[in-house]
Scaffold this motif. Sequence first.
Motif, mmCIF file in Angstrom:
data_model
loop_
_atom_site.group_PDB
_atom_site.id
_atom_site.type_symbol
_atom_site.label_atom_id
_atom_site.label_comp_id
_atom_site.label_asym_id
_atom_site.label_seq_id
_atom_site.Cartn_x
_atom_site.Cartn_y
_atom_site.Cartn_z
ATOM 1 N N GLY A 169 0.776 -1.234 0.000
ATOM 2 C CA GLY A 169 0.000 0.000 0.000
ATOM 3 C C GLY A 169 0.800 1.272 0.000
ATOM 4 N N LEU A 170 2.134 1.204 -0.012
ATOM 5 C CA LEU A 170 2.971 2.403 0.006
ATOM 6 C C LEU A 170 4.318 2.059 -0.596
ATOM 7 C CD1 LEU A 170 3.589 5.359 0.952
ATOM 8 C CD2 LEU A 170 4.397 4.346 3.108
ATOM 9 N N THR A 171 4.786 2.891 -1.542
ATOM 10 C CA THR A 171 6.111 2.703 -2.130
ATOM 11 C C THR A 171 6.846 4.030 -2.186
ATOM 12 O OG1 THR A 171 5.289 3.000 -4.401
ATOM 13 C CG2 THR A 171 5.377 0.747 -3.547
ATOM 14 N N PHE A 172 8.166 3.947 -2.081
ATOM 15 C CA PHE A 172 9.065 5.089 -2.221
ATOM 16 C C PHE A 172 9.961 4.800 -3.431
ATOM 17 C CE2 PHE A 172 7.968 4.598 2.189
ATOM 18 C CZ PHE A 172 7.864 5.872 2.726
ATOM 19 N N THR A 173 10.036 5.740 -4.375
ATOM 20 C CA THR A 173 10.902 5.574 -5.538
ATOM 21 C C THR A 173 11.752 6.823 -5.681
ATOM 22 O OG1 THR A 173 9.066 4.376 -6.578
ATOM 23 C CG2 THR A 173 10.982 4.836 -7.938
ATOM 24 N N THR A 174 13.067 6.632 -5.828
ATOM 25 C CA THR A 174 13.987 7.761 -5.875
ATOM 26 C C THR A 174 14.893 7.658 -7.097
ATOM 27 O OG1 THR A 174 15.541 6.576 -4.439
ATOM 28 C CG2 THR A 174 14.025 8.114 -3.382
ATOM 29 N N GLY A 198 -0.008 11.371 2.969
ATOM 30 C CA GLY A 198 1.155 11.461 2.087
ATOM 31 C C GLY A 198 2.025 12.651 2.431
ATOM 32 N N ASP A 199 1.395 13.790 2.736
ATOM 33 C CA ASP A 199 2.157 14.979 3.132
ATOM 34 C C ASP A 199 2.968 14.713 4.401
ATOM 35 O OD1 ASP A 199 1.291 16.628 1.036
ATOM 36 O OD2 ASP A 199 -0.511 17.226 2.122
ATOM 37 N N ARG A 200 2.342 14.052 5.375
ATOM 38 C CA ARG A 200 3.043 13.769 6.630
ATOM 39 C C ARG A 200 4.207 12.802 6.403
ATOM 40 N NH1 ARG A 200 5.553 15.233 10.901
ATOM 41 N NH2 ARG A 200 5.544 13.736 12.629
ATOM 42 N N LEU A 201 4.007 11.771 5.591
ATOM 43 C CA LEU A 201 5.084 10.818 5.302
ATOM 44 C C LEU A 201 6.236 11.515 4.578
ATOM 45 C CD1 LEU A 201 2.865 7.799 4.318
ATOM 46 C CD2 LEU A 201 4.635 7.722 6.090
ATOM 47 N N LEU A 202 5.910 12.438 3.702
ATOM 48 C CA LEU A 202 6.958 13.195 3.017
ATOM 49 C C LEU A 202 7.754 14.034 4.014
ATOM 50 C CD1 LEU A 202 8.402 14.211 0.520
ATOM 51 C CD2 LEU A 202 6.528 15.831 0.167
ATOM 52 N N SER A 241 18.199 10.383 -9.032
ATOM 53 C CA SER A 241 18.906 11.656 -8.919
ATOM 54 C C SER A 241 19.312 12.162 -10.292
ATOM 55 C CB SER A 241 20.137 11.534 -8.008
ATOM 56 O OG SER A 241 21.079 10.626 -8.536
ATOM 57 N N THR A 242 19.083 13.451 -10.505
ATOM 58 C CA THR A 242 19.429 14.139 -11.749
ATOM 59 C C THR A 242 19.930 15.531 -11.385
ATOM 60 O OG1 THR A 242 17.660 12.974 -12.926
ATOM 61 C CG2 THR A 242 18.566 14.924 -13.990
ATOM 62 N N ALA A 243 20.993 15.943 -12.051
ATOM 63 C CA ALA A 243 21.537 17.290 -11.855
ATOM 64 C C ALA A 243 21.813 17.589 -10.376
ATOM 65 C CB ALA A 243 20.592 18.338 -12.446
ATOM 66 N N GLY A 244 22.277 16.578 -9.653
ATOM 67 C CA GLY A 244 22.649 16.776 -8.260
ATOM 68 C C GLY A 244 21.495 16.906 -7.293
ATOM 69 N N ARG A 245 20.286 16.555 -7.714
ATOM 70 C CA ARG A 245 19.105 16.617 -6.846
ATOM 71 C C ARG A 245 18.466 15.237 -6.761
ATOM 72 N NH1 ARG A 245 18.523 20.778 -3.609
ATOM 73 N NH2 ARG A 245 16.253 20.812 -3.823
ATOM 74 N N LEU A 246 17.813 15.004 -5.624
ATOM 75 C CA LEU A 246 17.102 13.745 -5.401
ATOM 76 C C LEU A 246 15.630 13.943 -5.731
ATOM 77 C CD1 LEU A 246 17.328 10.806 -4.174
ATOM 78 C CD2 LEU A 246 16.485 11.834 -2.053
ATOM 79 N N HIS A 247 15.098 13.106 -6.594
ATOM 80 C CA HIS A 247 13.690 13.201 -6.984
ATOM 81 C C HIS A 247 12.952 11.995 -6.410
ATOM 82 C CE1 HIS A 247 15.778 15.781 -9.940
ATOM 83 N NE2 HIS A 247 14.753 16.563 -9.644
ATOM 84 N N LEU A 248 12.009 12.293 -5.530
ATOM 85 C CA LEU A 248 11.307 11.281 -4.738
ATOM 86 C C LEU A 248 9.839 11.230 -5.130
ATOM 87 C CD1 LEU A 248 10.872 9.405 -2.188
ATOM 88 C CD2 LEU A 248 10.551 11.538 -0.890
ATOM 89 N N ALA A 249 9.347 10.009 -5.320
ATOM 90 C CA ALA A 249 7.914 9.793 -5.562
ATOM 91 C C ALA A 249 7.361 8.927 -4.441
ATOM 92 C CB ALA A 249 7.685 9.114 -6.908
ATOM 93 N N LEU A 250 6.346 9.426 -3.764
ATOM 94 C CA LEU A 250 5.570 8.638 -2.803
ATOM 95 C C LEU A 250 4.266 8.240 -3.486
ATOM 96 C CD1 LEU A 250 7.520 9.910 -0.682
ATOM 97 C CD2 LEU A 250 5.564 9.985 0.875
ATOM 98 N N ARG A 251 3.958 6.971 -3.454
ATOM 99 C CA ARG A 251 2.712 6.481 -4.051
ATOM 100 C C ARG A 251 2.057 5.547 -3.045
ATOM 101 N NH1 ARG A 251 2.417 3.909 -10.139
ATOM 102 N NH2 ARG A 251 0.286 3.096 -10.096
ATOM 103 N N TRP A 252 0.729 5.697 -2.882
ATOM 104 C CA TRP A 252 0.042 4.917 -1.858
ATOM 105 C C TRP A 252 -1.326 4.467 -2.345
ATOM 106 C CZ3 TRP A 252 0.993 10.168 -1.609
ATOM 107 C CH2 TRP A 252 -0.117 10.994 -1.661
ATOM 108 N N SER A 253 -1.810 3.435 -1.710
ATOM 109 C CA SER A 253 -3.168 2.960 -1.962
ATOM 110 C C SER A 253 -4.136 3.820 -1.160
ATOM 111 C CB SER A 253 -3.301 1.495 -1.550
ATOM 112 O OG SER A 253 -4.660 1.099 -1.584
ATOM 113 N N ARG A 254 -5.178 4.324 -1.831
ATOM 114 C CA ARG A 254 -6.143 5.171 -1.142
ATOM 115 C C ARG A 254 -6.999 4.393 -0.159
ATOM 116 N NH1 ARG A 254 -7.715 8.103 -6.536
ATOM 117 N NH2 ARG A 254 -6.268 9.865 -6.555
ATOM 118 N N THR A 255 -6.981 3.068 -0.223
ATOM 119 C CA THR A 255 -7.689 2.279 0.790
ATOM 120 C C THR A 255 -6.905 2.228 2.102
ATOM 121 O OG1 THR A 255 -6.673 0.206 0.041
ATOM 122 C CG2 THR A 255 -8.756 0.839 -0.993
#
Length: 427
Positions: free
Chosen positions: A381-386, A409-413, A388-402
């Motif tokens: 129900g929750l995944t973190f995917t990271t 999501g904001d709090r987990l971030l 890096s490009t141009a010296g920055r970390l790009h993070l995606a939080l994805r979750w099941s709405r159930t």
Amino acid sequence: MTTRDRTTTPLRVPFPVVDEVSRHCDREAEPNTVLIEVRLPGDLDPGRIRKAFTEALRRHPRALAREAPGPWYRRRYEWELTDEPDVEVVSFPPPGKDALRDARSRALTQAPPLTQSPPVRLEVVAGQDGTGTALVLTVNHTALDGPACLRVLATAAELYGGRDNAPAAPPVRPPDAPQGPPDTPSNWAPPARVARGTPEATPGNGLLLTELALPHRPKGSPYTVNDQLMVTTALTIAHWNREHGAARRPLRITMPVDDRPRDAAMPIGNGTRLVEVPFAPGELDGGDLRGLLRRTALRTRALKAQPRPQLGHGARLLTSPWAPVACRAAFTRGLRRVAAPWTSTTLLSNIGRIPYALDFGDGAGRASAVWFSAPAQMPRGLTFTTASTAGRLHLALRWSRTLLGHGDGDRLLDLFSHHLHTTEATE
């Protein structure tokens, strides 16, 4: 691969183990899609990018695949490789303030059908007032994974812009000093689940994309940025569960390992193998962060070095042709429900430094940000995917709405950002 005569029967390839298990467990309520979002500073010409991406698919023919039809009693699923796409793959949604949001939403809710070649869609979203372009790729994960699709996009960038998009050499690490066996917690106890937050009424997945500073790592550290991200993920989940009154239980975090080369000969498909990194409850109390990073580094290194089938040894038995695929599919789904309590707590997929420039030439420019989003089906129900490009970390939080809502999501971030920063202050 040579081009086949269009009058001949298309080449068929049996589903690999990963593809078949994914096909068995596909759920319409939570489509098994990978989202890739690439930001470019300039604009793309519609005709040229359509031509370049289509030609890139031809140069990686394993991407031009559809599920072959067959009777219910067939023993195997098969891919049918085509010479050309069955449908128009590249689209250009009307620009507007919600265009990018809507493209992301489609990537979470509409999996490209397996019955049409290729199971990939590319939306070219023009920014407002000359603010650049976003490329939103939606990949059906039953057929392809994110790194494979990124390889196709790198080929398209080279064809479009005429610039060299060969992969950069991977970073060179000094040889590891001899180490004893890692101190690994037992896997006999069921792992913790992500505590339930404030679910939403609509099914499907939620998504947050953000950009963070890459964590500082002291020179000569025995751990990598991947280890810092792994510890950050574990601390984030432990913190979240404490806030929600969940019982203390060990965590297990799934980590994809990809050993494929990144050049033009990269095998296209689902090429990662999955390992699970364990954490004992007492390790995540924050008392010995330096020791936790060192132990995590030993565990991840040992897991990467172990030869192991992509989904473990049991998956081979599930996908052996002992019964028609329809029967095995029902059996696999039932087994998945029974095994749900033993499924890992969450998944951290760290793509690492993007190896391609993704340079589309004059006018469009090179990528300034690349996000990946792995599926977030229950029971995780929750995944973190990271990445890096141009010296920055790009993070995606994805979750099941159930399981979680947007505020969760904001709090987990917030928790992830906080704990990532704490991993820097350990030396």
